[in-house]
Scaffold this motif. Structure first.
Motif, PDB file in Angstrom:
ATOM      1  N   TRP A   1      19.719   8.610 -52.579  1.00 48.57           N
ATOM      2  CA  TRP A   1      19.422   7.312 -53.193  1.00 48.57           C
ATOM      3  C   TRP A   1      18.118   7.394 -53.962  1.00 48.57           C
ATOM      4  N   LYS A   2      18.082   6.756 -55.118  1.00 47.15           N
ATOM      5  CA  LYS A   2      16.824   6.615 -55.870  1.00 47.15           C
ATOM      6  C   LYS A   2      16.494   5.122 -55.871  1.00 47.15           C
ATOM      7  N   ARG A   3      15.510   4.762 -55.076  1.00 45.34           N
ATOM      8  CA  ARG A   3      15.191   3.336 -54.973  1.00 45.34           C
ATOM      9  C   ARG A   3      14.026   2.956 -55.852  1.00 45.34           C
TER      10      ARG A   3
ATOM     11  N   ILE B   1       9.813  -0.332 -59.375  1.00 45.42           N
ATOM     12  CA  ILE B   1      11.010  -0.675 -58.594  1.00 45.42           C
ATOM     13  C   ILE B   1      11.616  -1.948 -59.195  1.00 45.42           C
ATOM     14  N   PRO B   2      12.929  -1.996 -59.417  1.00 44.91           N
ATOM     15  CA  PRO B   2      13.498  -3.205 -60.023  1.00 44.91           C
ATOM     16  C   PRO B   2      13.291  -4.427 -59.116  1.00 44.91           C
ATOM     17  N   THR B   3      13.006  -5.574 -59.735  1.00 44.86           N
ATOM     18  CA  THR B   3      12.730  -6.794 -58.970  1.00 44.86           C
ATOM     19  C   THR B   3      13.970  -7.204 -58.171  1.00 44.86           C
TER      20      THR B   3
ATOM     21  N   TYR C   1      23.391 -10.441 -60.586  1.00 43.21           N
ATOM     22  CA  TYR C   1      24.151  -9.420 -59.848  1.00 43.21           C
ATOM     23  C   TYR C   1      24.013  -8.030 -60.478  1.00 43.21           C
ATOM     24  N   ILE C   2      22.765  -7.632 -60.722  1.00 42.48           N
ATOM     25  CA  ILE C   2      22.548  -6.317 -61.327  1.00 42.48           C
ATOM     26  C   ILE C   2      22.441  -5.272 -60.217  1.00 42.48           C
TER      27      ILE C   2
ATOM     28  N   SER D   1       9.901  -1.637 -68.150  1.00 48.01           N
ATOM     29  CA  SER D   1      10.602  -2.930 -68.084  1.00 48.01           C
ATOM     30  C   SER D   1      11.617  -3.099 -69.216  1.00 48.01           C
ATOM     31  N   PRO D   2      11.206  -2.956 -70.494  1.00 51.02           N
ATOM     32  CA  PRO D   2      12.241  -3.092 -71.532  1.00 51.02           C
ATOM     33  C   PRO D   2      13.278  -1.979 -71.483  1.00 51.02           C
ATOM     34  N   ALA D   3      12.861  -0.759 -71.108  1.00 42.40           N
ATOM     35  CA  ALA D   3      13.835   0.348 -71.084  1.00 42.40           C
ATOM     36  C   ALA D   3      14.926   0.051 -70.059  1.00 42.40           C
TER      37      ALA D   3
END
Ligand SMILES: Cc1cc2nc3c(=O)[nH]c(=O)nc-3n(C[C@H](O)[C@H](O)[C@H](O)COP(=O)(O)OP(=O)(O)OC[C@H]3O[C@@H](n4cnc5c(N)ncnc54)[C@H](O)[C@@H]3O)c2cc1C
Length: 441
Positions: free
Chosen positions: A84-86, A101-103, A112-113, A390-392
């Motif tokens: 896993w890549k968290r 880390i994604p919010t 639902y991403i 963030s934009p990427a």
């Protein structure tokens, strides 16, 4: 390889629906999509791959593309072909670090991403894909393409030393160093950043590590070089060093072998001491590359996918996504237009535009915000990382949701990417000017 050159008599002549040039990630993905739709596919891949498989830290859009091929994340994890890549951690030599880390709320309603992604063992992934290719209507030919036969812009066949392969359609997935059709048609290329060299190998670990870790020691006046550490399975980490070709040349001119340079670079970070003592599992692999994208990556009966079309910087972790995505899109276009026998100009233009826009966005962004000094000097590497990431990350999510295909969605995507590129450019110019003023005063 031109249309005027005579073709030597082939030893065998094989005909199929689609010929795929190269059996790496993009090639296997394209071949699988086409075969699943019932087409007879030949995928030509040399016995010895041109470059050892690399590219193990996946971006957050890659799992969905792997799932579409029949490889869900859970399967790869249970086969110990992935971890896993968290998150992504950047560790600086001065001891500071930044975590990306994604919010979490993006994972819930209404977005639902998917917030999970993977690190993959590329050899194991390749084996999994090879098994699937075997089970489908794909003939894997172990040979190297040495010649392309064409009439004007239309490809008629490709030749290996042992035979000729003809089909109404072709997908070039021959990777960065071969780029068979890019070279054949002398396509104009847009380049980003300097030529770079990557050196990498694998180490055994007893304690599994979590996430991708990038090690950096940014110098205020210098272009950035960096080290990656990626847990490709619970017992093994991949470790690589990326620098400019020029810097590598200078170090080599001091009489250092590539292995010594690699070790020296790792020794700058205490984390690598135990790994170096334990010893690597293989001799280091080396590759050189330059980020670039071709214009016009689709013709009347061919499309280019993966690194043969666009080489994105490894730090973006977007190469695998691009290869899988382009493999899927190229095969979809063939399926849609195959009865007509020709790819309409509009479809070619839209596909080409998406490939160019995405590569420019990722490569330009990472060069201006991270590799070059002005922005990272002003903001600090940690914050520049956020400005880039963030934009990427978001744009990849938008791409996955939008599934751009026709003129309007491709145009919309282009406008969005253009807006971010323009903003990055303005910010970069501003930081550059301030940096110049400060160095004068
Ligand atoms: C150092 C490095 C690190 C990277 N790290 C990451 C990462 O962490 N995350 C990420 O997402 N991406 C990463 N990438 C990018 C990723 O590896 C690639 O984008 C991806 O593997 C490209 O797949 P491909 O199928 O387009 O090309 P390739 O995997 O190169 O496949 C091309 C295939 O074509 C074959 N071929 C070549 N010439 C011929 C010929 N004449 N005839 C027949 N076959 C031929 C080759 O043998 C090869 O198998 C990295 C790239 C590099 C260089």
């Amino acid at each position: 390889m031109s249309d005027s050159e005579p073709i030597s008599a082939p030893k065998s002549d094989t005909v199929c629906d689609v010929t795929v040039l190269g059996g790496g990630l993009a090639g296997k993905a394209a071949a699988l999509h086409l075969a699943k739709a019932g087409l007879e596919v030949i995928c030509i891949e040399p016995v010895e791959t041109v470059r050892p498989p690399v590219g193990e830290s996946l971006d957050w859009s890659a799992p969905e593309l792997l799932k579409a091929l029949g490889l869900p994340m859970e399967h790869l994890i249970s086969e110990q072909a992935a971890t896993w890549k968290r998150h992504v951690v950047v560790k600086m030599r001065d001891g500071s670090s930044a975590d990306y880390i994604p919010t979490p709320w993006l994972g819930g309603a209404p977005f639902y991403i998917e917030l999970r992604t993977l690190h993959v063992d590329r050899v194991r992934l390749d084996q999994e894909l090879a098994k699937m290719v075997d089970g489908q209507n794909v003939t894997l030919v172990r040979d190297k393409i040495v010649r392309v036969e064409r009439q004007g812009k239309r490809i008629l066949s490709v030749h290996t030393a042992r035979g000729r392969f003809s089909s109404p359609w072709f997908i070039d997935a021959s990777g960065f160093s071969s780029s068979l059709l890019g070279r054949e048609f002398n396509l104009p290329a847009i380049q980003h950043g300097p030529a770079k060299v990557a050196v990498w190998t694998y180490y055994p670990v007893s304690d599994p590590i979590d996430g991708t870790t990038l090690y950096m020691d940014p110098m205020p006046a210098e272009y950035l070089d960096w080290i990656w550490e990626i847990p490709i399975n619970p017992q093994t980490v991949g470790v690589g060093y990326v620098t400019t070709g020029q810097r590598m040349k200078a170090m080599r001119e001091q009489g250092l072998a590539v292995e010594d340079i690699f070790q020296q670079q790792l020794m700058r970070f205490p984390r690598f001491e135990p790994l170096l003592q334990a010893g690597a599992l293989d001799a280091p692999s080396v590759t050189s590359f330059r980020c670039r994208v071709y214009r016009g990556v689709a013709g009347p009966n061919w499309l280019i996918a993966g690194e043969a079309a666009s080489m994105v910087d490894p730090m973006t972790s977007n190469g695998v996504t691009a290869a899988l995505r382009q493999g899927a899109e190229a095969s979809r276009l063939i399926l849609r237009h195959r009865k007509r026998g020709t790819l309409p100009a509009r479809a070619r233009m839209c596909y080409g535009s998406r490939v160019v826009q995405m590569a420019k966005f990722f490569n330009d962004g990472i060069e201006k915000i991270i590799y070059e000094p002005p922005v990272r000097n002003r903001m600090g590497l940690g914050s520049s990382g956020t400005v880039y990431t963030s934009p990427a990350w978001s744009l990849n999510v938008v791409y996955g949701r939008l599934r751009p295909d026709g003129i309007f969605s491709t145009l919309f995507l282009g406008l969005l990417l253009g807006f971010f590129r323009m903003s990055a450019w303005i910010f970069y110019q501003l930081c550059k000017r301030l940096m110049r003023q400060e160095s004068r005063s």
